[in-house]
Design an enzyme around this catalytic site. Structure first.
Site, PDB file in Angstrom:
ATOM      1  N   SER A 135       0.859  -1.184   0.000  1.00 19.42           N
ATOM      2  CA  SER A 135       0.000   0.000   0.000  1.00 19.42           C
ATOM      3  C   SER A 135       0.895   1.233   0.000  1.00 19.42           C
ATOM      4  O   SER A 135       1.662   1.435   0.939  1.00 19.42           O
ATOM      5  CB  SER A 135      -0.882  -0.035   1.257  1.00 19.42           C
ATOM      6  N   LYS A 161      -1.090  -1.057  -4.444  1.00 26.81           N
ATOM      7  CA  LYS A 161      -2.269  -0.235  -4.103  1.00 26.81           C
ATOM      8  C   LYS A 161      -1.804   1.197  -3.926  1.00 26.81           C
ATOM      9  O   LYS A 161      -0.844   1.470  -3.196  1.00 26.81           O
ATOM     10  CB  LYS A 161      -2.881  -0.799  -2.820  1.00 26.81           C
ATOM     11  N   LYS A 163      -2.815   4.991  -2.687  1.00 27.25           N
ATOM     12  CA  LYS A 163      -3.771   5.827  -1.967  1.00 27.25           C
ATOM     13  C   LYS A 163      -4.174   6.973  -2.888  1.00 27.25           C
ATOM     14  O   LYS A 163      -3.318   7.543  -3.586  1.00 27.25           O
ATOM     15  CB  LYS A 163      -3.105   6.382  -0.696  1.00 27.25           C
ATOM     16  N   ASP A 188      -7.062   3.075  -3.109  1.00 24.89           N
ATOM     17  CA  ASP A 188      -7.769   3.147  -1.827  1.00 24.89           C
ATOM     18  C   ASP A 188      -8.041   4.610  -1.500  1.00 24.89           C
ATOM     19  O   ASP A 188      -7.112   5.399  -1.318  1.00 24.89           O
ATOM     20  CB  ASP A 188      -6.913   2.509  -0.722  1.00 24.89           C
ATOM     21  N   GLU A 213     -10.930   0.604  -3.434  1.00 20.18           N
ATOM     22  CA  GLU A 213     -11.191   0.344  -2.013  1.00 20.18           C
ATOM     23  C   GLU A 213     -11.847   1.563  -1.360  1.00 20.18           C
ATOM     24  O   GLU A 213     -11.348   2.690  -1.493  1.00 20.18           O
ATOM     25  CB  GLU A 213      -9.847   0.018  -1.336  1.00 20.18           C
ATOM     26  N   ASP A 238     -13.508  -1.498   3.132  1.00 20.95           N
ATOM     27  CA  ASP A 238     -12.595  -1.578   4.268  1.00 20.95           C
ATOM     28  C   ASP A 238     -13.347  -0.994   5.470  1.00 20.95           C
ATOM     29  O   ASP A 238     -14.016  -1.721   6.222  1.00 20.95           O
ATOM     30  CB  ASP A 238     -11.295  -0.811   3.914  1.00 20.95           C
ATOM     31  N   LYS A 262      -9.553  -6.540   8.337  1.00 19.31           N
ATOM     32  CA  LYS A 262      -8.523  -6.165   9.307  1.00 19.31           C
ATOM     33  C   LYS A 262      -8.986  -6.693  10.656  1.00 19.31           C
ATOM     34  O   LYS A 262     -10.113  -6.410  11.081  1.00 19.31           O
ATOM     35  CB  LYS A 262      -8.353  -4.645   9.378  1.00 19.31           C
ATOM     36  N   GLY A 290      -3.867  -3.891   6.319  1.00 14.55           N
ATOM     37  CA  GLY A 290      -2.835  -3.589   7.312  1.00 14.55           C
ATOM     38  C   GLY A 290      -3.078  -2.232   7.936  1.00 14.55           C
ATOM     39  O   GLY A 290      -3.812  -1.409   7.397  1.00 14.55           O
TER      40      GLY A 290
END
Ligand code: OSB
Ligand code: MG
Length: 368
Positions: A135, A161, A163, A188, A213, A238, A262, A290
């Protein structure tokens, strides 16, 4: 097992990189680390609540308060027949899932160590190694984003991934796709968009993302279901999935086609297992998210990710990406995008008390 005593520490570890998301920036990882003792054994749990209530409503301070006042007194000095018994005893405590998960995961580790079994196996895990992705926080420019992706592709990570946030999205994804036409790629948003931004999100459709995400508000399953109908890219949730009940509702509404699990966000391994069961029946793939965990939290993530339903690469990348030195040995390191699942008892790693002593900023001994 009788829980004789424990220790609650706050630990602070500088991150090797600044991690910027749509909700904030982290440069030092601060977390609570719980040790529960029974006979000569210790079980370890890491609380993933962050300093501020921006990813989730919990914080370091609320987690400490709820642990000390409501959760730990229900196990300290008491005979706890199973980790599930902790869930029963705390069922009237609402929310505060990260606080709960730190006790539940410590108990799971303790029970698995007592039976001499790897936690992965006691949870029903079947894999000896798990596929991992990475990520990447928001970088200042598309060129820096591409350079960061290149570094991690070269290290073998099996999914990247990025952000994103409104305005820092299509340009980054386009640049990365141009440089890497076929890598598994996801984004995400950490809930930074609304339905009014649907055109911006649809503009990501041509880039063959594996999923987007958590694009919308953390409490809005209905809007995610509306958005899903107009997007080609699957939605992964998420923040919106706090429990198996949330997962059931999200799947029934068509709000997501993939779920990021998670352990902290859902309150422990027990709830993660219930999500695993229902998602497997519904044919919804899972992956393990994570929270920039240190060694104990990372080892718990690796254990749950060894279950068959965790069929997409997770965010459980190498410890050495994040930290100069970790609080466990051996450090959890991926090789070519695969992380071995520890085979020793419990979480399968041991605490490095030298590192822990250096990184501990507060310590409280817990007795009945
Ligand atoms: O949304 O998945 C997230 C980190 C902190 C809070 C929320 C998230 C993340 C990550 C990092 O994406 C995952 C990791 O490397 O641990
Ligand atoms: Mg996320």
């Amino acid at each position: 097992m009788r829980i004789d005593a424990g220790t609650l520490r706050q630990v602070e570890m500088p991150l090797k990189f600044r991690f910027r998301t749509s909700f904030g920036e982290t440069t030092v990882k601060k977390f609570l680390l719980l040790e529960l003792r029974s006979g000569g054994l210790s079980g370890w749990g890491e609380c993933v609540a962050e300093e501020g209530p921006f990813y989730s409503p919990e914080t370091l301070g609320t987690a400490r308060h709820v642990l000390e006042t409501f959760l730990l007194p229900l196990v300290l000095g008491s005979e706890v027949p199973s980790p599930e018994e902790f869930e029963t005893r705390t069922s009237r405590v609402r929310g505060n899932r990260m606080a709960k998960a730190s006790v539940e995961t410590a108990l799971r580790d303790l029970f698995a160590r007592a039976s001499g079994e790897p936690l992965s196996r006691s949870l029903g895990g079947t894999r000896a190694k798990i596929e991992v992705g990475v990520s990447l926080g928001i970088s200042p420019t598309p060129a820096e984003t591409v350079a960061n992706v290149r570094t991690h592709v070269e290290q073998g990570y099996r999914r990247i991934k990025l952000k994103i946030e409104p305005g820092t999205d299509v340009d980054r994804v386009a640049a990365v796709r141009e440089a890497f036409p076929s890598i598994p790629l996801t984004v995400d948003a950490n809930a930074a968009y609304s339905l009014a931004d649907a055109d911006r999100l649809r503009a990501l459709d041509p880039f063959a993302l594996d999923y987007i995400e958590q694009p919308l508000h953390h409490e809005d399953l209905a809007d995610h279901a509306v958005l899903a109908k107009t997007l080609k890219t699957p939605i992964c949730l998420d923040e919106s999935i706090r429990s198996a009940a949330d997962a059931r509702a999200a799947i029934a509404l068509g709000a997501c086609r993939v779920i990021n699990v998670k352990i902290g966000r859902v309150g422990g391994h027990g709830e993660a297992l219930r999500i695993h069961e229902l998602a497997s029946k519904a044919g919804v793939p899972l992956w393990c998210g994570g929270m920039l965990e240190a060694g104990v939290g990372r080892a718990h993530n690796v254990a749950i990710a060894s279950l068959a339903g965790f069929s997409k690469p997770g965010d459980t990348s190498s410890s050495s990406r994040y930290f100069e030195d970790d609080v466990v040995t051996p450090a959890l390191e991926a090789m070519d995008g695969w992380m071995p699942v520890p085979a020793g008892p419990g979480i399968g790693v041991e605490i490095r008390h030298d590192v822990l002593a250096r990184r501990t900023t507060s310590i409280r001994e817990l007795r009945a």
